[in-house]
Design a protein around this motif. Structure first.
Motif, mmCIF file in Angstrom:
data_model
loop_
_atom_site.group_PDB
_atom_site.id
_atom_site.type_symbol
_atom_site.label_atom_id
_atom_site.label_comp_id
_atom_site.label_asym_id
_atom_site.label_seq_id
_atom_site.Cartn_x
_atom_site.Cartn_y
_atom_site.Cartn_z
ATOM 1 N N ARG A 37 -8.273 18.648 23.320
ATOM 2 C CA ARG A 37 -6.849 18.498 23.017
ATOM 3 C C ARG A 37 -5.992 18.951 24.196
ATOM 4 N NH1 ARG A 37 -3.072 15.445 21.246
ATOM 5 N NH2 ARG A 37 -1.281 16.545 20.360
ATOM 6 N N VAL A 38 -6.395 20.041 24.841
ATOM 7 C CA VAL A 38 -5.670 20.529 26.018
ATOM 8 C C VAL A 38 -5.675 19.470 27.117
ATOM 9 C CG1 VAL A 38 -5.753 22.195 27.912
ATOM 10 C CG2 VAL A 38 -6.012 22.981 25.562
ATOM 11 N N THR A 39 -6.820 18.837 27.313
ATOM 12 C CA THR A 39 -6.922 17.785 28.330
ATOM 13 C C THR A 39 -5.978 16.627 28.008
ATOM 14 O OG1 THR A 39 -9.242 18.367 28.747
ATOM 15 C CG2 THR A 39 -8.496 16.195 29.479
ATOM 16 N N GLU A 40 -5.932 16.240 26.725
ATOM 17 C CA GLU A 40 -5.030 15.160 26.312
ATOM 18 C C GLU A 40 -3.566 15.536 26.568
ATOM 19 O OE1 GLU A 40 -5.854 14.421 22.255
ATOM 20 O OE2 GLU A 40 -7.824 13.497 22.601
ATOM 21 N N LEU A 41 -3.205 16.778 26.228
ATOM 22 C CA LEU A 41 -1.821 17.219 26.424
ATOM 23 C C LEU A 41 -1.468 17.284 27.911
ATOM 24 C CD1 LEU A 41 -1.553 20.037 23.716
ATOM 25 C CD2 LEU A 41 -0.545 17.754 23.648
ATOM 26 N N LYS A 42 -2.420 17.701 28.731
ATOM 27 C CA LYS A 42 -2.170 17.722 30.173
ATOM 28 C C LYS A 42 -1.923 16.311 30.699
ATOM 29 C CE LYS A 42 -4.601 21.954 31.521
ATOM 30 N NZ LYS A 42 -5.727 22.518 32.315
ATOM 31 N N ILE A 43 -2.691 15.358 30.193
ATOM 32 C CA ILE A 43 -2.494 13.958 30.600
ATOM 33 C C ILE A 43 -1.116 13.471 30.161
ATOM 34 C CG2 ILE A 43 -3.293 11.595 30.231
ATOM 35 C CD1 ILE A 43 -6.130 12.710 30.010
ATOM 36 N N ASP A 44 -0.733 13.804 28.909
ATOM 37 C CA ASP A 44 0.598 13.423 28.413
ATOM 38 C C ASP A 44 1.696 14.054 29.270
ATOM 39 O OD1 ASP A 44 -0.599 11.978 26.420
ATOM 40 O OD2 ASP A 44 -0.358 13.522 24.873
ATOM 41 N N ALA A 45 1.505 15.330 29.627
ATOM 42 C CA ALA A 45 2.505 16.019 30.450
ATOM 43 C C ALA A 45 2.628 15.354 31.821
ATOM 44 C CB ALA A 45 2.135 17.492 30.602
ATOM 45 N N ASP A 46 1.498 14.987 32.411
ATOM 46 C CA ASP A 46 1.528 14.309 33.710
ATOM 47 C C ASP A 46 2.225 12.952 33.602
ATOM 48 O OD1 ASP A 46 0.234 16.399 34.934
ATOM 49 O OD2 ASP A 46 -1.773 15.527 34.711
ATOM 50 N N ASN A 47 1.978 12.245 32.491
ATOM 51 C CA ASN A 47 2.639 10.953 32.283
ATOM 52 C C ASN A 47 4.152 11.126 32.157
ATOM 53 O OD1 ASN A 47 0.239 9.514 32.347
ATOM 54 N ND2 ASN A 47 -0.071 9.629 30.137
ATOM 55 N N LEU A 48 4.568 12.166 31.428
ATOM 56 C CA LEU A 48 6.004 12.427 31.278
ATOM 57 C C LEU A 48 6.643 12.791 32.616
ATOM 58 C CD1 LEU A 48 6.082 14.419 27.907
ATOM 59 C CD2 LEU A 48 6.965 12.117 28.330
ATOM 60 N N ARG A 49 5.923 13.575 33.418
ATOM 61 C CA ARG A 49 6.453 13.899 34.751
ATOM 62 C C ARG A 49 6.609 12.624 35.583
ATOM 63 N NH1 ARG A 49 2.401 17.979 34.276
ATOM 64 N NH2 ARG A 49 3.319 19.978 33.660
ATOM 65 N N GLY A 50 5.651 11.730 35.440
ATOM 66 C CA GLY A 50 5.752 10.457 36.149
ATOM 67 C C GLY A 50 6.943 9.642 35.678
ATOM 68 N N GLN A 51 7.205 9.658 34.366
ATOM 69 C CA GLN A 51 8.355 8.931 33.829
ATOM 70 C C GLN A 51 9.677 9.540 34.317
ATOM 71 O OE1 GLN A 51 8.075 8.509 29.542
ATOM 72 N NE2 GLN A 51 5.893 8.037 29.649
#
Length: 241
Positions: free
Chosen positions: A65-79
């Motif tokens: 779950r932490v890995t998924e949230l980190k990916i989501d956070a990176d995607n949001l930073r990209g957005q």
């Protein structure tokens, strides 16, 4: 003489037999106690292993779950970065507008709440510089919109800066937490290694101890014990004369 020796020999044999009997019983009790401890240690170790297995399973789920949230956070930073690039591009496009008509169209698209018939465009000639400037006019109370938009813009900039700082701190906190978790994992592994080693050593020592307890207390065979007892009885009989 025989009558004197026989009672003492009999007593000696009985004493040896009693020593065998009580010594053997004590050994059996000690063996039973050690074997019980071995069973308890195995049961305790199995319980610990089961608990660790459950914890490991939960940890894997949480780590996923932490890995998924980190990916989501990176995607949001990209957005966010993409939105910032879009803002700069839109701002540059406004700066590139060259005709008053195109500027009015852009203004109407940006503020559709203001009807076009309420917009005024007029010119003023400056004799000193021989320059004519076009002016843009809107109803006076509509100026509130510009003021509010400007205030929002400034406030959003400050929020953005604070959020960027917060995000940087969160990234640093996550990195430090990862280091702490790694140290905890290494420490737990060290404890596990020590416990496993102690457990194996305890089991080995316990088995050796049981083997020693199961050995006869005397090395002489049965006939040797009797002969020794008889000799002791003979000496005791002679001493009693």
């Amino acid at each position: 003489m025989v009558k004197t020796v026989l009672p003492w020999a009999l007593l000696a044999v009985l004493a040896v037999a009693a020593a065998y009997y009580f010594g053997d019983n004590q050994n059996k009790e000690e063996i039973a106690r050690v074997e019980k401890q071995i069973v308890e240690m195995k049961s305790q170790r199995d319980s610990i292993k089961n608990l660790v297995a459950v914890k490991d399973s939960i940890q894997k789920i949480l780590q996923s779950r932490v890995t998924e949230l980190k990916i989501d956070a990176d995607n949001l930073r990209g957005q966010v970065s993409a939105l910032e690039e879009l803002r700069r591009e839109q701002q540059l496009n406004v700066r590139r507008i060259r005709t008053p008509d195109d500027l009015l169209i852009k203004f109407s698209d940006t503020f559709p709440e203001l009807p076009k018939d309420k917009i005024r465009v007029f010119e003023e000639y400056f004799r000193e510089t021989d320059v004519t400037l076009k002016y843009f006019g809107v109803p006076i109370w509509f100026s509130e919109t510009f003021i509010i938009e400007h205030q929002n813009s400034e406030n959003y900039k400050q929020q953005r800066d604070k959020l960027e700082t917060l995000d940087s701190l969160n990234v640093e906190v996550i990195a430090l937490n990862d280091k702490v978790l790694l140290l905890e994992k290494e420490k737990a592994q060290a404890y596990k290694t020590g416990y496993d080693s102690a457990y194996v050593n305890y089991m080995d020592i316990s088995r050796l101890y049981i083997d020693e307890l199961e050995k006869p207390r005397f090395g002489l065979p049965h006939w040797g014990v009797i002969a020794g007892a008889a000799a002791a009885g003979f000496l005791a009989g002679n001493a009693g004369k």
